[in-house]
Write an enzyme that holds these catalytic residues in place. Sequence first.
Site, PDB file in Angstrom:
ATOM      1  N   LYS A  11      27.130  50.357  47.880  1.00 26.61           N
ATOM      2  CA  LYS A  11      26.818  48.923  47.833  1.00 26.61           C
ATOM      3  C   LYS A  11      25.312  48.668  47.949  1.00 26.61           C
ATOM      4  O   LYS A  11      24.540  49.567  48.323  1.00 26.61           O
ATOM      5  CB  LYS A  11      27.579  48.215  48.961  1.00 26.61           C
ATOM      6  CG  LYS A  11      29.095  48.238  48.773  1.00 26.61           C
ATOM      7  CD  LYS A  11      29.792  47.399  49.846  1.00 26.61           C
ATOM      8  CE  LYS A  11      31.286  47.396  49.660  1.00 26.61           C
ATOM      9  NZ  LYS A  11      31.961  46.494  50.624  1.00 26.61           N
ATOM     10  N   TYR A  51      36.325  41.231  42.974  1.00 28.50           N
ATOM     11  CA  TYR A  51      36.913  40.938  44.286  1.00 28.50           C
ATOM     12  C   TYR A  51      37.886  39.757  44.246  1.00 28.50           C
ATOM     13  O   TYR A  51      38.136  39.128  45.273  1.00 28.50           O
ATOM     14  CB  TYR A  51      35.803  40.694  45.309  1.00 28.50           C
ATOM     15  CG  TYR A  51      35.153  41.973  45.809  1.00 28.50           C
ATOM     16  CD1 TYR A  51      35.858  42.882  46.577  1.00 28.50           C
ATOM     17  CD2 TYR A  51      33.817  42.265  45.518  1.00 28.50           C
ATOM     18  CE1 TYR A  51      35.276  44.054  47.041  1.00 28.50           C
ATOM     19  CE2 TYR A  51      33.217  43.437  45.981  1.00 28.50           C
ATOM     20  CZ  TYR A  51      33.968  44.318  46.745  1.00 28.50           C
ATOM     21  OH  TYR A  51      33.395  45.481  47.223  1.00 28.50           O
ATOM     22  N   PHE A  59      35.474  35.092  53.783  1.00 30.06           N
ATOM     23  CA  PHE A  59      34.240  35.847  53.537  1.00 30.06           C
ATOM     24  C   PHE A  59      33.954  36.066  52.049  1.00 30.06           C
ATOM     25  O   PHE A  59      33.006  36.750  51.697  1.00 30.06           O
ATOM     26  CB  PHE A  59      34.289  37.198  54.265  1.00 30.06           C
ATOM     27  CG  PHE A  59      35.477  38.059  53.905  1.00 30.06           C
ATOM     28  CD1 PHE A  59      35.491  38.812  52.743  1.00 30.06           C
ATOM     29  CD2 PHE A  59      36.584  38.109  54.745  1.00 30.06           C
ATOM     30  CE1 PHE A  59      36.574  39.605  52.416  1.00 30.06           C
ATOM     31  CE2 PHE A  59      37.692  38.893  54.406  1.00 30.06           C
ATOM     32  CZ  PHE A  59      37.676  39.641  53.248  1.00 30.06           C
ATOM     33  N   ARG A  87      39.219  57.157  51.543  1.00 32.99           N
ATOM     34  CA  ARG A  87      39.271  56.163  52.629  1.00 32.99           C
ATOM     35  C   ARG A  87      39.027  56.842  53.982  1.00 32.99           C
ATOM     36  O   ARG A  87      38.357  56.293  54.855  1.00 32.99           O
ATOM     37  CB  ARG A  87      40.586  55.380  52.576  1.00 32.99           C
ATOM     38  CG  ARG A  87      40.625  54.514  51.306  1.00 32.99           C
ATOM     39  CD  ARG A  87      41.821  53.611  51.228  1.00 32.99           C
ATOM     40  NE  ARG A  87      41.716  52.461  52.124  1.00 32.99           N
ATOM     41  CZ  ARG A  87      40.958  51.393  51.883  1.00 32.99           C
ATOM     42  NH1 ARG A  87      40.215  51.319  50.800  1.00 32.99           N
ATOM     43  NH2 ARG A  87      40.930  50.384  52.730  1.00 32.99           N
ATOM     44  N   THR A  93      36.574  49.552  57.761  1.00 33.26           N
ATOM     45  CA  THR A  93      35.753  48.484  57.170  1.00 33.26           C
ATOM     46  C   THR A  93      34.602  48.089  58.095  1.00 33.26           C
ATOM     47  O   THR A  93      33.467  47.918  57.653  1.00 33.26           O
ATOM     48  CB  THR A  93      36.638  47.238  56.886  1.00 33.26           C
ATOM     49  OG1 THR A  93      37.707  47.627  56.033  1.00 33.26           O
ATOM     50  CG2 THR A  93      35.831  46.129  56.229  1.00 33.26           C
ATOM     51  N   ARG A 104      30.567  54.999  56.678  1.00 35.68           N
ATOM     52  CA  ARG A 104      30.256  53.710  57.312  1.00 35.68           C
ATOM     53  C   ARG A 104      29.698  53.876  58.721  1.00 35.68           C
ATOM     54  O   ARG A 104      28.826  53.105  59.136  1.00 35.68           O
ATOM     55  CB  ARG A 104      31.494  52.818  57.295  1.00 35.68           C
ATOM     56  CG  ARG A 104      31.729  52.243  55.885  1.00 35.68           C
ATOM     57  CD  ARG A 104      33.027  51.522  55.789  1.00 35.68           C
ATOM     58  NE  ARG A 104      33.168  50.801  54.530  1.00 35.68           N
ATOM     59  CZ  ARG A 104      34.338  50.439  54.010  1.00 35.68           C
ATOM     60  NH1 ARG A 104      35.453  50.734  54.654  1.00 35.68           N
ATOM     61  NH2 ARG A 104      34.402  49.787  52.877  1.00 35.68           N
ATOM     62  N   ASN A 114      28.638  46.864  54.497  1.00 37.18           N
ATOM     63  CA  ASN A 114      29.278  48.085  54.988  1.00 37.18           C
ATOM     64  C   ASN A 114      29.127  49.295  54.061  1.00 37.18           C
ATOM     65  O   ASN A 114      29.959  50.194  54.043  1.00 37.18           O
ATOM     66  CB  ASN A 114      30.748  47.823  55.347  1.00 37.18           C
ATOM     67  CG  ASN A 114      31.592  47.475  54.149  1.00 37.18           C
ATOM     68  OD1 ASN A 114      31.069  47.288  53.065  1.00 37.18           O
ATOM     69  ND2 ASN A 114      32.893  47.396  54.337  1.00 37.18           N
ATOM     70  N   HIS A 117      32.322  50.883  49.044  1.00 36.08           N
ATOM     71  CA  HIS A 117      33.672  50.391  48.736  1.00 36.08           C
ATOM     72  C   HIS A 117      34.526  51.570  48.294  1.00 36.08           C
ATOM     73  O   HIS A 117      34.011  52.502  47.673  1.00 36.08           O
ATOM     74  CB  HIS A 117      33.615  49.364  47.597  1.00 36.08           C
ATOM     75  CG  HIS A 117      34.953  49.063  46.995  1.00 36.08           C
ATOM     76  ND1 HIS A 117      35.838  48.164  47.548  1.00 36.08           N
ATOM     77  CD2 HIS A 117      35.582  49.575  45.901  1.00 36.08           C
ATOM     78  CE1 HIS A 117      36.938  48.129  46.810  1.00 36.08           C
ATOM     79  NE2 HIS A 117      36.802  48.974  45.801  1.00 36.08           N
ATOM     80  N   GLU A 128      40.016  49.412  38.862  1.00 43.22           N
ATOM     81  CA  GLU A 128      38.595  49.301  39.230  1.00 43.22           C
ATOM     82  C   GLU A 128      37.741  50.269  38.419  1.00 43.22           C
ATOM     83  O   GLU A 128      36.613  49.938  38.040  1.00 43.22           O
ATOM     84  CB  GLU A 128      38.442  49.546  40.739  1.00 43.22           C
ATOM     85  CG  GLU A 128      39.103  48.434  41.550  1.00 43.22           C
ATOM     86  CD  GLU A 128      39.030  48.646  43.053  1.00 43.22           C
ATOM     87  OE1 GLU A 128      38.481  49.679  43.508  1.00 43.22           O
ATOM     88  OE2 GLU A 128      39.531  47.771  43.786  1.00 43.22           O
TER      89      GLU A 128
HETATM   90  P1  CMP Z   1      35.465  46.599  50.522  1.00 47.22           P
HETATM   91  O1  CMP Z   1      36.088  47.930  50.749  1.00 47.22           O
HETATM   92  O2  CMP Z   1      34.439  46.511  49.468  1.00 47.22           O
HETATM   93  O3  CMP Z   1      36.621  45.537  50.188  1.00 47.22           O
HETATM   94  C1  CMP Z   1      36.526  44.171  50.506  1.00 47.22           C
HETATM   95  C2  CMP Z   1      35.314  43.860  51.294  1.00 47.22           C
HETATM   96  O4  CMP Z   1      35.313  42.627  51.951  1.00 47.22           O
HETATM   97  C3  CMP Z   1      35.135  44.856  52.402  1.00 47.22           C
HETATM   98  O5  CMP Z   1      34.831  46.119  51.877  1.00 47.22           O
HETATM   99  C4  CMP Z   1      34.065  44.191  53.242  1.00 47.22           C
HETATM  100  O6  CMP Z   1      32.770  44.472  52.785  1.00 47.22           O
HETATM  101  C5  CMP Z   1      34.369  42.731  53.001  1.00 47.22           C
HETATM  102  N1  CMP Z   1      34.887  42.143  54.219  1.00 47.22           N
HETATM  103  C6  CMP Z   1      36.073  42.387  54.787  1.00 47.22           C
HETATM  104  N2  CMP Z   1      36.190  41.648  55.912  1.00 47.22           N
HETATM  105  C7  CMP Z   1      35.049  40.940  56.040  1.00 47.22           C
HETATM  106  C8  CMP Z   1      34.577  40.006  56.983  1.00 47.22           C
HETATM  107  N3  CMP Z   1      35.318  39.633  58.046  1.00 47.22           N
HETATM  108  N4  CMP Z   1      33.344  39.484  56.791  1.00 47.22           N
HETATM  109  C9  CMP Z   1      32.602  39.822  55.714  1.00 47.22           C
HETATM  110  N5  CMP Z   1      33.014  40.717  54.786  1.00 47.22           N
HETATM  111  C10 CMP Z   1      34.220  41.269  54.953  1.00 47.22           C
END
Ligand code: CMP
Length: 142
Positions: A11, A51, A59, A87, A93, A104, A114, A117, A128
Amino acid sequence: MAGNYTLTIIKPDAFGAGKAGKIIALLEEKGFRIRAARTMRMSTEQAGHFYEVHRARPFYGELVEFMTSGACMPLVLEKADAVSALRDAIGATDPADAAAGTVRKLYAESKGRNAIHASDSDDNAAREARFFFAECEWVTVG
Ligand code: CMP
């Protein structure tokens, strides 16, 4: 049977901080092989579409804004049971909950920023991967 491919995105936070090489090295050391890679800056339309599943979440706007804030690096990775293996390798996350040694834990700042993805199912990995790599052999023959 679980598939051998998954999709990841380094990211904008991690890519912009020059951590792509370290993240790729970590993943290769864990046995992932790169099948496709590119660098790009996602448009608001692309990030919104990618997304889509999170559109109703509070969010969502923040997520789209972050994912379009700079360049990122999507990759197709190959490994046995790839979705679950990736994963495990990237961690939870929220980096505060991520296990030691995961991407992470090492490189993410927060739940939003974070670092990486990973697809959450074989079906989503195929969808994807097709999103970023229309020309990838895996996604065109599968
Ligand atoms: P990702 O694996 O890219 O899939 C969805 C994304 O949403 C996740 O990683 C986070 O970056 C984002 N995400 C999930 N929960 C939150 C949150 N509470 N606040 C902001 N971003 C979030």
